[in-house]
Design a protein around this motif. Structure first.
Motif, mmCIF file in Angstrom:
data_model
loop_
_atom_site.group_PDB
_atom_site.id
_atom_site.type_symbol
_atom_site.label_atom_id
_atom_site.label_comp_id
_atom_site.label_asym_id
_atom_site.label_seq_id
_atom_site.Cartn_x
_atom_site.Cartn_y
_atom_site.Cartn_z
ATOM 1 N N MET A 28 0.782 -1.169 0.087
ATOM 2 C CA MET A 28 -0.004 0.055 0.059
ATOM 3 C C MET A 28 0.772 1.239 0.068
ATOM 4 O O MET A 28 0.298 2.355 -0.657
ATOM 5 C CB MET A 28 -0.985 0.028 1.293
ATOM 6 N N TRP A 29 1.976 1.142 0.666
ATOM 7 C CA TRP A 29 2.750 2.247 0.502
ATOM 8 C C TRP A 29 3.282 2.698 -1.030
ATOM 9 O O TRP A 29 3.178 3.802 -1.459
ATOM 10 C CB TRP A 29 4.195 2.044 1.371
ATOM 11 N N LEU A 30 3.765 1.469 -1.686
ATOM 12 C CA LEU A 30 3.951 1.714 -2.731
ATOM 13 C C LEU A 30 2.829 2.309 -3.577
ATOM 14 O O LEU A 30 3.102 3.106 -4.563
ATOM 15 C CB LEU A 30 4.387 0.378 -3.450
ATOM 16 N N VAL A 31 1.815 1.904 -3.586
ATOM 17 C CA VAL A 31 0.592 2.395 -4.342
ATOM 18 C C VAL A 31 0.259 3.897 -3.988
ATOM 19 O O VAL A 31 0.171 4.586 -4.970
ATOM 20 C CB VAL A 31 -0.929 1.817 -3.786
ATOM 21 N N LEU A 32 0.501 4.283 -2.566
ATOM 22 C CA LEU A 32 0.369 5.702 -2.307
ATOM 23 C C LEU A 32 1.577 6.461 -3.089
ATOM 24 O O LEU A 32 1.262 7.565 -3.655
ATOM 25 C CB LEU A 32 0.252 5.924 -0.941
ATOM 26 N N ALA A 33 2.861 6.086 -2.630
ATOM 27 C CA ALA A 33 3.732 6.514 -3.444
ATOM 28 C C ALA A 33 3.779 6.907 -5.231
ATOM 29 O O ALA A 33 4.079 7.951 -5.607
ATOM 30 C CB ALA A 33 5.106 5.937 -3.321
ATOM 31 N N THR A 34 3.160 5.644 -5.816
ATOM 32 C CA THR A 34 2.915 5.848 -7.210
ATOM 33 C C THR A 34 2.144 6.983 -7.434
ATOM 34 O O THR A 34 2.086 7.549 -8.521
ATOM 35 C CB THR A 34 2.694 4.486 -7.876
ATOM 36 N N CYS A 35 0.871 6.587 -6.746
ATOM 37 C CA CYS A 35 -0.375 7.643 -7.111
ATOM 38 C C CYS A 35 0.270 8.945 -6.817
ATOM 39 O O CYS A 35 -0.164 9.732 -7.551
ATOM 40 C CB CYS A 35 -1.633 7.317 -6.178
ATOM 41 N N PHE A 36 0.721 9.436 -5.697
ATOM 42 C CA PHE A 36 1.285 10.861 -5.550
ATOM 43 C C PHE A 36 2.154 11.307 -6.501
ATOM 44 O O PHE A 36 2.133 12.594 -7.181
ATOM 45 C CB PHE A 36 1.884 10.955 -4.097
ATOM 46 N N GLY A 37 3.122 10.265 -6.860
ATOM 47 C CA GLY A 37 4.188 10.679 -8.127
ATOM 48 C C GLY A 37 3.453 10.908 -9.331
ATOM 49 O O GLY A 37 3.751 11.937 -10.010
ATOM 50 N N GLY A 38 2.619 9.967 -9.591
ATOM 51 C CA GLY A 38 1.737 10.341 -10.780
ATOM 52 C C GLY A 38 1.193 11.556 -10.697
ATOM 53 O O GLY A 38 1.094 12.050 -11.937
ATOM 54 N N TYR A 39 0.336 11.948 -9.639
ATOM 55 C CA TYR A 39 -0.153 13.241 -9.585
ATOM 56 C C TYR A 39 0.695 14.500 -9.625
ATOM 57 O O TYR A 39 0.064 15.482 -10.451
ATOM 58 C CB TYR A 39 -1.092 13.371 -8.158
ATOM 59 N N LEU A 40 1.749 14.340 -9.398
ATOM 60 C CA LEU A 40 2.610 15.374 -9.389
ATOM 61 C C LEU A 40 3.123 15.569 -10.667
ATOM 62 O O LEU A 40 3.236 16.499 -11.367
ATOM 63 C CB LEU A 40 3.950 15.185 -8.544
ATOM 64 N N SER A 41 3.582 14.453 -11.486
ATOM 65 C CA SER A 41 3.923 14.501 -12.777
ATOM 66 C C SER A 41 2.866 14.945 -13.953
ATOM 67 O O SER A 41 3.064 15.729 -14.715
ATOM 68 C CB SER A 41 4.266 12.892 -13.106
ATOM 69 N N ALA A 42 1.735 14.412 -13.879
ATOM 70 C CA ALA A 42 0.559 14.847 -14.656
ATOM 71 C C ALA A 42 0.169 16.283 -14.439
ATOM 72 O O ALA A 42 -0.136 17.063 -15.145
ATOM 73 C CB ALA A 42 -0.553 13.785 -14.226
ATOM 74 N N GLY A 43 0.044 16.718 -13.302
ATOM 75 C CA GLY A 43 -0.293 18.032 -12.809
ATOM 76 C C GLY A 43 1.060 18.984 -13.358
ATOM 77 O O GLY A 43 0.528 20.019 -13.905
ATOM 78 N N GLY A 44 2.198 18.504 -13.489
ATOM 79 C CA GLY A 44 3.036 19.411 -13.894
ATOM 80 C C GLY A 44 2.826 19.416 -15.520
ATOM 81 O O GLY A 44 3.097 20.666 -16.077
ATOM 82 N N ALA A 45 2.540 18.477 -16.131
ATOM 83 C CA ALA A 45 2.321 18.445 -17.566
ATOM 84 C C ALA A 45 1.017 19.272 -17.967
ATOM 85 O O ALA A 45 1.107 19.887 -19.070
ATOM 86 C CB ALA A 45 2.177 16.962 -18.153
ATOM 87 N N ASN A 46 0.126 18.975 -16.933
ATOM 88 C CA ASN A 46 -1.080 19.958 -17.405
ATOM 89 C C ASN A 46 -0.660 21.708 -17.052
ATOM 90 O O ASN A 46 -1.414 22.451 -17.606
ATOM 91 C CB ASN A 46 -2.072 19.662 -16.583
#
Length: 315
Positions: free
Chosen positions: A60-78
């Motif tokens: 679950m830590w990996l899931v949270l880390a991946t989701c948060f990293g994905g949010y930051l990356s996609a947010g930066g792109a947007n």
């Protein structure tokens, strides 16, 4: 005539200094730069793939880390997308209230915010997940910003077809975050999203094609008739459904996923052909009902990827 429509082509509102806005309004504006609703859809395709890769419940830590990293990356792109497209965003009703158009934030703030998220997200993935996921995340960001926004969007009707690759990469990121490798299962799901993106987005483009025409963006519905667009939607839909059915014969999923893929894919094809029939009969406006397929497309991808997550527990 709306205020946006009365503005001469190429004229962009001059933003008022962002610092004069209330703090709460500025915080909301920075969040809006990340396009949270779009990111929700990206996470829907990331997390279930992690369950499939783990063949059970991932860390679950990996899931949270991946989701948060994905949010930051996609947010930066947007955010970078909004910085680059702020001129045409000012000309379209659908985007005229974005923060860099209204002046809640300045273009410089949008640029710095987007670049910061790009750097932080890459380091986040590399240090807390793995460097393969970091590379894929950075690749998705660069593809969306450079290839789609800067090169394709204003030049070709195929913009959303090839630009949509950026939206497919979260599938690979979900898999690589668990395994630090690639698999044909991840590639198949990547292709599902690739063929899903045009028939998902073109119905919306049909609805707001006047916006795109006013801004000079050559989306397919701007350049082609509803009948031609609907034929393209049907063609991509058939390929998408066919690709989605490959996972089970290749041994990556079982009966539950196959059942969901058949039922949801069948309903998708029904809606796609319904849109084509209405277009052939000359339906326009509300009678075309193009948004039915757009709304179903979101439900479809959600149900399909939930099945991806649930299937390992039923095999």
């Amino acid at each position: 005539m709306t205020a946006v429509e009365s503005r001469p082509a190429g004229v962009v509102l001059t933003p008022s200094p962002g610092g004069h806005r209330p703090f709460g309004a500025r915080v909301k504006a920075f969040v809006a730069l990340t396009k949270p609703r779009i990111i929700e859809l990206l996470l829907i395709t990331t997390v279930p793939v992690m369950f499939l890769a783990e063949q059970g419940v991932p860390n679950m830590w990996l899931v949270l880390a991946t989701c948060f990293g994905g949010y930051l990356s996609a947010g930066g792109a947007n955010a970078l997308n909004m910085y680059i497209d702020r001129d045409i965003d000012a000309l379209m009703d659908r985007t005229s209230q974005r923060p860099l158009v209204t002046g809640v934030l300045t273009p410089r703030e949008g640029l710095v915010f987007g670049l910061t998220l790009a750097v932080v997200s890459t380091l986040w993935f590399g240090l807390l997940v793995n460097w393969l996921s970091a590379a894929l995340s950075l690749g998705a960001l660069l593809f969306y910003v450079v290839v789609y926004t800067m090169i394709l969007k204003r030049r070709t009707a195929q913009n959303i077809v090839w630009g949509g690759i950026a939206g497919c990469l979260p599938v690979l990121i979900g898999w690589s975050s668990v395994t630090n490798s690639m698999s044909w299962a991840a590639i198949i799901l990547f292709m599902v999203i690739f063929f899903w993106t045009p028939p998902h987005y073109w119905p919306l483009s049909m609805k707001v094609k006047d916006d795109y025409a006013r801004a000079g963006v050559p989306m397919l519905p701007v350049l082609a008739s509803n009948k031609v667009v609907a034929k393209q939607i049907v063609a991509y839909s058939w390929v998408m459904v066919a690709v989605s059915l490959l996972l089970t014969p290749l041994g990556y999923t079982g009966w539950f996923y196959m059942a969901v893929a058949l039922l949801t894919g069948g309903w998708w094809l029904w809606e796609a052909h319904g849109l084509l029939n209405r277009a052939k009969n000359g339906a326009t406006g509300a009678k075309l009902k193009e948004m039915r397929l757009f709304h179903w497309s979101i439900t479809y991808v959600s149900l399909l990827f939930v099945a991806v997550a649930v299937d390992p527990f039923l095999r």
